[in-house]
Motif scaffolding. Sequence first.
Motif, PDB file in Angstrom:
ATOM      1  N   PRO A  44     -71.440  65.631 126.278  1.00  0.00           N
ATOM      2  CA  PRO A  44     -71.129  67.315 126.733  1.00  0.00           C
ATOM      3  C   PRO A  44     -70.692  67.607 125.331  1.00  0.00           C
ATOM      4  O   PRO A  44     -69.911  66.834 124.548  1.00  0.00           O
ATOM      5  CB  PRO A  44     -70.059  67.105 127.812  1.00  0.00           C
ATOM      6  CG  PRO A  44     -70.429  65.688 128.539  1.00  0.00           C
ATOM      7  CD  PRO A  44     -70.998  64.732 127.484  1.00  0.00           C
ATOM      8  N   GLU A  63     -69.976  72.337 128.752  1.00  0.00           N
ATOM      9  CA  GLU A  63     -70.451  71.484 129.679  1.00  0.00           C
ATOM     10  C   GLU A  63     -71.680  71.106 129.416  1.00  0.00           C
ATOM     11  O   GLU A  63     -72.560  70.361 129.864  1.00  0.00           O
ATOM     12  CB  GLU A  63     -70.523  72.246 131.122  1.00  0.00           C
ATOM     13  CG  GLU A  63     -69.116  72.379 131.626  1.00  0.00           C
ATOM     14  CD  GLU A  63     -69.059  73.150 132.920  1.00  0.00           C
ATOM     15  OE1 GLU A  63     -70.453  73.600 133.331  1.00  0.00           O
ATOM     16  OE2 GLU A  63     -68.043  73.461 133.680  1.00  0.00           O
ATOM     17  N   ILE A  65     -75.089  69.642 127.490  1.00  0.00           N
ATOM     18  CA  ILE A  65     -75.303  68.672 126.865  1.00  0.00           C
ATOM     19  C   ILE A  65     -75.769  68.800 125.236  1.00  0.00           C
ATOM     20  O   ILE A  65     -76.831  69.513 125.314  1.00  0.00           O
ATOM     21  CB  ILE A  65     -76.217  67.581 127.569  1.00  0.00           C
ATOM     22  CG1 ILE A  65     -75.791  67.277 128.954  1.00  0.00           C
ATOM     23  CG2 ILE A  65     -76.568  66.286 126.859  1.00  0.00           C
ATOM     24  CD1 ILE A  65     -74.216  66.887 128.879  1.00  0.00           C
TER      25      ILE A  65
END
Length: 354
Positions: A44, A63, A65
């Motif tokens: 993240p 949040e 990736i």
Amino acid sequence: MNRIPVGVLGATGTVGQRFVQLLAEHPWFEVAVVTGSDRTVGRPYGEGVNWLMPGRVPARTAELIVQPTDTDLDLPGNPPVVFSALPTGEAKEWEPRFAAAGYAVVTNTSVFRMNPTVPLLIPEINPDHTCLIPTQRAENNWPGFIVASPNCSTTSAILPLKVFQEAFGVEAAMITTLQAISGAGYPGVSSMDIYDNVVPYIGGEDEKLENEPTKLLGDVRDGRMIRAGIAVSAQANRVPVVDGHLASVSVRLGRRATPDEAIAALRDWRPPAICAQLPSSPQELLIYRDEPDRPQPRRDRDAGDGLAWTVGKVRACPVLDVRYVALTHNTLRGAASGALLNAELLAVQGYIGN
């Protein structure tokens, strides 16, 4: 309007972080994809990034990736839009690949600034230069395209030159810059080198200062870039200031003008009408200060949320014609915020967001 999903290439570096910060609350764009180094890929963003901006990592971006930099990003849009804060070597490789894959690449890097088919943009100065995009696409057989922002030191000097070019013509300029340490990135300049010191060398900076103004102040005719016939001599210096690049400039005009006439031109100048449609462009773009000791980085760099030019000390020059001092915030107007304005211009002109 619906917010346009965008990607940030090199999102974990300092300029990439600034893009993430600025885009978090932007009314037109939202970060949908971030790419980063091998160390951060697969994690993240909020965990992998060494966050150097004020405040916390924006919650939605935290949040996401982190993806490897590649053209198979899951990014919607016609064309999909990416902001590039890649290191120079990676930008040279990947930015053309993204354009060839159909992306609109809005870059803060230096690699393609002087390419004759790549618009070098400051929307308040040369918004018409986006008409190079069809030429760029045709010559490279790209469905996408690249637009570039100028160097942060060039940005600090350029707006008064534009005003004087329109009012009187400009034949030559001598530019000396006093550049903040944040322009060197993170961790930047060693404290032992910059504390109690001025470093009269920044690699490649003099050449950028001498070349980029001729493109920014040039014309596009029949899809071709015609650089302005202005001779520029430049010297760049690193000084112990955190943010804010200051340029001291002497100008030979096309026709003689008094300092009062030059000041009047600065006060009366207005940006192109299209800039009123750009949400990030400040209402007061060019601020002229009458005080003999302004502008100053600490006092003036944040004018217009860091997007305005502050100009002062317009005087007669005993060698050329007039001289002035100008200041901009190098990591905002001179970097990420400038590129964000370019994307806003592309949206208004219909190159992205259709």
